[in-house]
Design an enzyme around this catalytic site. Structure first.
Site, mmCIF file in Angstrom:
data_model
loop_
_atom_site.group_PDB
_atom_site.id
_atom_site.type_symbol
_atom_site.label_atom_id
_atom_site.label_comp_id
_atom_site.label_asym_id
_atom_site.label_seq_id
_atom_site.Cartn_x
_atom_site.Cartn_y
_atom_site.Cartn_z
ATOM 1 N N LEU B 96 17.275 26.345 53.231
ATOM 2 C CA LEU B 96 17.173 27.495 54.130
ATOM 3 C C LEU B 96 16.369 28.616 53.489
ATOM 4 O O LEU B 96 16.247 28.679 52.263
ATOM 5 C CB LEU B 96 18.586 27.961 54.487
ATOM 6 C CG LEU B 96 19.405 26.859 55.198
ATOM 7 C CD1 LEU B 96 20.890 27.077 55.007
ATOM 8 C CD2 LEU B 96 19.035 26.779 56.676
ATOM 9 N N PRO B 97 15.832 29.515 54.326
ATOM 10 C CA PRO B 97 14.890 30.501 53.772
ATOM 11 C C PRO B 97 15.504 31.627 52.932
ATOM 12 O O PRO B 97 14.829 32.152 52.056
ATOM 13 C CB PRO B 97 14.190 31.077 55.004
ATOM 14 C CG PRO B 97 14.975 30.653 56.192
ATOM 15 C CD PRO B 97 15.814 29.478 55.789
ATOM 16 N N ASN B 101 20.828 33.351 55.658
ATOM 17 C CA ASN B 101 20.863 32.068 56.362
ATOM 18 C C ASN B 101 21.883 31.133 55.739
ATOM 19 O O ASN B 101 22.601 30.418 56.445
ATOM 20 C CB ASN B 101 19.489 31.383 56.332
ATOM 21 C CG ASN B 101 18.411 32.242 56.940
ATOM 22 O OD1 ASN B 101 17.544 32.754 56.247
ATOM 23 N ND2 ASN B 101 18.489 32.433 58.263
ATOM 24 N N THR B 127 16.358 28.694 47.740
ATOM 25 C CA THR B 127 16.277 29.613 46.608
ATOM 26 C C THR B 127 16.924 30.913 47.038
ATOM 27 O O THR B 127 16.418 31.613 47.912
ATOM 28 C CB THR B 127 14.820 29.857 46.193
ATOM 29 O OG1 THR B 127 14.302 28.644 45.659
ATOM 30 C CG2 THR B 127 14.739 30.934 45.117
ATOM 31 N N LYS B 202 15.623 28.448 38.123
ATOM 32 C CA LYS B 202 14.488 28.648 39.039
ATOM 33 C C LYS B 202 13.945 30.073 38.930
ATOM 34 O O LYS B 202 12.729 30.296 38.868
ATOM 35 C CB LYS B 202 14.940 28.375 40.477
ATOM 36 C CG LYS B 202 13.972 28.869 41.551
ATOM 37 C CD LYS B 202 13.203 27.787 42.220
ATOM 38 C CE LYS B 202 12.044 28.327 43.016
ATOM 39 N NZ LYS B 202 12.091 28.005 44.432
ATOM 40 N N LYS B 277 10.013 38.057 46.568
ATOM 41 C CA LYS B 277 11.445 37.801 46.796
ATOM 42 C C LYS B 277 12.110 37.207 45.541
ATOM 43 O O LYS B 277 13.150 37.686 45.092
ATOM 44 C CB LYS B 277 11.587 36.827 47.983
ATOM 45 C CG LYS B 277 13.006 36.333 48.271
ATOM 46 C CD LYS B 277 12.984 35.119 49.241
ATOM 47 C CE LYS B 277 14.111 34.139 48.906
ATOM 48 N NZ LYS B 277 13.952 32.805 49.510
#
Lengths: 329, 329, 329, 329
Positions: B96-97, B101, B127, B202, B277
């Site tokens: 999911l973005p 979400n 992420t 990440k 982001k």
């Protein structure tokens, strides 16, 4: 012989306004004529020894008598001044700590240019301001000599093992002649373009190196504080897009790699002060070309602050320690 | 079977305060039982297709009917909500973005946790903020399910070719079960530690990536203005200590490499907004752990300023253009 | 007379190795002897006019004939070159755009130093590298003249209204003589120390100004996005410890103040390019003195990036717009 | 009485879904009814004493018995928990070190909200994340109480002398009631807007303060190394556009001013750790609103690095020492 001939012809072409062909002392008729070497510090001494190992007679000088003595014991002839070296050798390598030293050795009262012979090849392996390299080239050309800048990457270890990388700037026609000598002292020799280009390439590399090193130190520190194992994090970065030389070859976190300064309390390696100096050149070059270098500039400031904070003599990977010291408050 | 058995036993061990063993629906008795997939965007769709290719029945859902239609045509069964998927599948992958979400899909009124079965393995490849991952893990555990974070590196291309890298965080005992599915969609799967560690790894990687990319852009720009040929400079950096992924694999200067966004007007690739982001997550993590990340922080600010300046939809290597535009004044 | 006498005596004391007292053309026997003025740009012209208003005959020159014509109409005598001005005046003011212009006007083939008379007072109000100021002072001293640097703060408006601030560097004994002229053109004249100190003070002020301006722009932008009214926020800052000249006198947010560039689409004022230039001097000074200036350095880079991004000709307070453009993504 | 009436009416208007007017305990019928005070640290104690001096009965609590004892000796009544204070007082001020303390004091098992009376005015003067302020306001409103954030600027000295500045956020109708109490403890009370605005204003001010302080430290250090006298340089900056609170009121260079921490080895004042904390809030706010704050962000990082380097307990003006230590290398 073809290369030599080309060298002479090109020299003629380049200089015919200033010199008569008959005056050209065509250097290197035999390739093992003496090579001058000026600057016998931690880097210069092993470099000169590698020339000796390849069978070149070396005529050298340095301001410190002990350094001269040491190389004399290895078989070099020692003279009193750069001028005297220039009087005896038509290929001279200089390896000096800073711009003022280079100016003194070339243009000083006992400098190379006082006695340089026409056609002499002058190779400066010091890391200095590219503008100074250009100045030296102009001054050399006035005397009928050729100046090339050939700064190195790689430290004392690479110098001993003849594994340096040389980045060479200067007239392309002389590159072969320079390469002949430089390959005795290094594993890679790269032609970068007109005079000053060697310094430019070195400055660029070291700016990116500093950014990568600080970035790696920040990232490893952040990951550790987030609970990641340092070795595992290094492994992940090195197989991903975060990979860089500082993460995979010279990791700044103690315990991640062996044989690097971080494994030895940041002793040896490339000192913080030297990195700050190189970043100063990058900053000057960026300012004079009006190039925005935000990270390069901040890297410079961080190394300046480290020098102010007692890290001067530690390897530049000690930025990990600088950012981490005392841990979470 | 040993791995499965171990999985079940461990689940029992971990959860025995909350559940009776007899209630555990021991998933994956046959390894090709259906897999749930929620989030069929640019990344999710090819990932789900790779599961289908490996013979896994896929039960999927997404808020966009067209995305569902597309995957249905590839052979997936489509349901109406995450809750319904959770009712049918005991292994579910979410892609999911953003954090809100993820919260909606897990904890919303029609979310997974409304109908999740005990023992279900929930793998989130979004992420997001590691804190949200930890929250989801706690909520899942309350329902007797297991949540792991498994964000990816690699873009749409890597998703299609099953060449993603997964960084996985969660209880170690469940890692094998997760790995079984993830290897269908990626080339590398790395276990990073407790839940949230995948996100941490990440975030760390992307922070160092951003630093390396901006550093490369600055350095290439500086070198070009100093008269160096860009291809030559890239070559020198890549054989020296300035080397990094952004210089040798994804060079931001048009004309240096083919097949990268800089060769295509910075179309495609990894958008500036997404990088901003991710750097925001890194910043939050650094602030909450009180970790100094000066270059990471400045990189964040530069990508923020780029978003403000019209670069939102370009690849993050367009920082070269941002720094260069209009050239020397 | 006491001041004049002291000036002459000191000159003698300083220069007695080079000149005979009998050769000293003791300037200013009458205080309204002609004053030379070189550099009739936006700043120089109103400055020269203020000298005329105070009754000083002005002998001037500039490379642009129109500028000369304009000042001629105001009553000045125009000559062809700096050398000719130096031949006629024993007090000369220069106001030039950059270091190379200063070098040309002083040391060029038709430069001041070709015909400068012994004892002449040379006042340079250009903003240039302090090192160049020192070079000019050495060159002037060789000719028996005295060079002082006296850069200004305040723009075209302050120049017209004789409200400039002069920061003066040079031998203290000559300060009174310089002050006599500078007070005709400015409201404040400050003696800063040895030659180059005026430039140093100006550079320091402008570095802090740039930091304060960018800081104000960031802060106002952040506050606005957090829902604060810009006028209220400015009021709060200005009565608190965040107060600075950029917040209380030259606020960068449109609508907060009147009569400043932010109220007029960032027209007029002090251009971004000029600020970038001054920050370049600060950066050079910091590099050569090995002083860490992290915020000053980043401010420099931000103004560089703004020049690259199309803000060259806007007032430096347009950094608010640069950071804000397009708002939240 | 008008103000009180308006307060009650507005309260009714705001809350009529939740409460009957008849239940409203209309506080402050006499203005000197008891005031609750929770958090008796270095700031809270003198603030509470100032309320006592103005004739307000004070009902207080703190986790440290000694602090309670001390205020008891000054005339306050001490209770065991925030809940008990809330049971007795309908105006309560809280002054706590961090967000978790605020959450505990309001929402904890013995927290204010356990026993808060309808219509109670809750004023939190802690400096915390604006998001936490908003959370507390929502929780208070559910109980029929009113929460306002009112962080202060000014330190322990200002607290003792009742010279604090309060920045107040919350429903405008309650502002008068809050102001009545706050003016007993501070010289300036500013209404900033909806709840959280007080924190927002404080965060903005402190970000600009940090930028100005580091900028002043860099600039003074640079000027000193360029040969300028520090007092003279401060004077020049303060009459020019470089002027800011840190240069003219709190100069970081020892010897320039008296009565500031730099005159006393950076003892006292506002600690580096506290500044790093406030900059963390600013950073979070910038990240969540996607606002670029390059200098604010770097200032944050510098204070983080200072905490790591042993400056935690020194005044934040010690950044001068951090940048300068050991001087020129």
């Amino acid at each position: 012989m073809a290369a030599l001939f080309r060298g002479c012809r090109n020299f003629y072409k380049r200089s015919n306004k200033h010199v008569e062909l008959s005056f050209v002392s065509c250097r290197s008729m035999a390739s093992k004529t003496p090579v001058g070497f000026i600057g016998l510090g931690n880097m210069g001494t092993p470099m000169a020894r590698n020339l000796l190992k390849h069978g070149y007679p070396v005529i050298a000088t340095d301001v410190f008598p002990e350094s001269c003595k040491e190389l004399q014991d290895s078989g070099a002839q020692i003279l009193d001044s750069p001028a005297e070296v220039a009087d005896k050798a038509d290929r001279i390598i200089t390896m000096l700590p800073s711009s003022p030293n280079v100016i003194e050795v070339y243009k000083g009262p006992n400098g190379i240019l006082k006695k340089v012979k026409k056609g002499t090849l002058l190779i400066d392996s010091s890391t200095i301001d590219p503008e100074v390299s250009k100045e030296m080239a102009v001054a050399a050309e006035k005397m009928g000599a050729v100046f090339m800048d050939a700064p190195v990457s790689g430290g004392v270890g690479a110098a001993s093992l003849a594994k340096l990388t040389f980045m060479v700037g200067g007239v392309e026609e002389e590159y072969n002649a320079a390469q002949e000598l430089l390959t005795c002292m290094g594993a890679k020799v790269v032609y970068c373009g007109q005079v000053g280009s060697g310094q430019a390439a070195k400055i660029c590399n070291n700016m990116l190196l500093a950014i990568g090193m600080i970035g790696t130190a920040e990232t490893m520190n952040l990951g550790i504080r987030l609970g990641l194992d340092p070795k595992l994090l290094a492994k992940i970065l090195n197989m991903s897009s975060g990979r860089c030389w500082s993460s995979d070859t010279y990791n700044p976190v103690p315990g991640v790699m062996e044989g690097v300064p971080s494994a030895n309390n940041y002793q040896g390696g490339f000192g913080t002060t030297l990195m700050a100096k190189d970043l100063g050149f990058a900053q000057n070059a960026a300012t004079s070309t009006r190039t925005p270098v935000p990270l390069g500039s901040l890297a410079h400031q961080i190394y300046r602050a480290m020098c102010a904070g007692g890290y001067s003599n530690k390897d530049f990977s000690s930025v990990f320690q600088f950012l981490r010291e005392e841990g979470v408050q």
